[in-house]
Enzyme design. Structure first.
Site, PDB file in Angstrom:
ATOM      1  N   GLY A  28       6.554 -69.908  42.321  1.00  0.00           N
ATOM      2  CA  GLY A  28       5.784 -71.138  42.293  1.00  0.00           C
ATOM      3  C   GLY A  28       5.946 -71.853  43.617  1.00  0.00           C
ATOM      4  O   GLY A  28       6.860 -71.565  44.395  1.00  0.00           O
ATOM      5  N   TYR A  29       5.069 -72.808  43.842  1.00  0.00           N
ATOM      6  CA  TYR A  29       5.049 -73.518  45.119  1.00  0.00           C
ATOM      7  C   TYR A  29       5.401 -74.982  44.930  1.00  0.00           C
ATOM      8  O   TYR A  29       4.802 -75.674  44.113  1.00  0.00           O
ATOM      9  CB  TYR A  29       3.675 -73.360  45.773  1.00  0.00           C
TER      10      TYR A  29
END
Length: 157
Positions: A28-29
């Site tokens: 995820g970012y």
């Protein structure tokens, strides 16, 4: 400064499927800005935090740090942008280089991308017979782009 020199390709055929052992990756970012990305990843039982700069061609800055697995899981669950990117990765050795074949899941199911990291932009390398079209310059194939515009939303012929 850490440097990543990476080229991306679409596999041709299924010859790669018999090679390498698939490992689940969840990432995820924390930041998916085109100028810089900050990514959290769990691969198997290992957590990592990676920072990447905007690239120039196939070259960009990259810094990666191990983080405890419970902290990586907490960041993925609570702080990362949605959707998460989930994929199976196979690492395949060919002619002195490691190819990484990513088979995406979830909203990106159906997408398969092969990547090779090189020591320099002009490095000559042998392409396995299961490597097809190069997509290195196409930003749609960046993992950070797949959270904003997943493969399931692309127009497919």
């Amino acid at each position: 400064m850490g440097v990543e020199i990476e080229r991306k390709f679409l596999p041709s055929g299924d010859g790669w499927r018999q090679l390498g052992e698939p490992v689940l990756l969840r990432q995820g970012y924390l930041c998916s800005d085109p100028e810089r990305t900050v990514r959290v990843r769990i691969e198997g039982e290992t957590g990592a935090l990676t920072i990447k700069s905007k690239g120039s061609g196939v070259r960009r800055g990259e810094w990666e740090y191990p983080i405890p697995l419970p902290e990586a899981q907490e960041l993925l669950d609570t702080l990362c942008e949605r959707p998460l990117v989930e994929k199976y990765r196979r690492r395949i050795e060919h002619a002195g280089f490691t190819w990484e074949i990513d088979e995406f899941l979830g909203e990106n199911a159906g997408l398969v991308v092969a990547e090779i990291e090189l020591p320099s932009e002009d490095t000559v390398f042998d392409r396995p017979d299961w490597i097809g079209q190069e997509v290195s310059g196409d930003k749609r194939y960046y993992n950070s782009s797949l959270i904003r515009f997943p493969y399931s939303q692309w127009t497919h012929p």
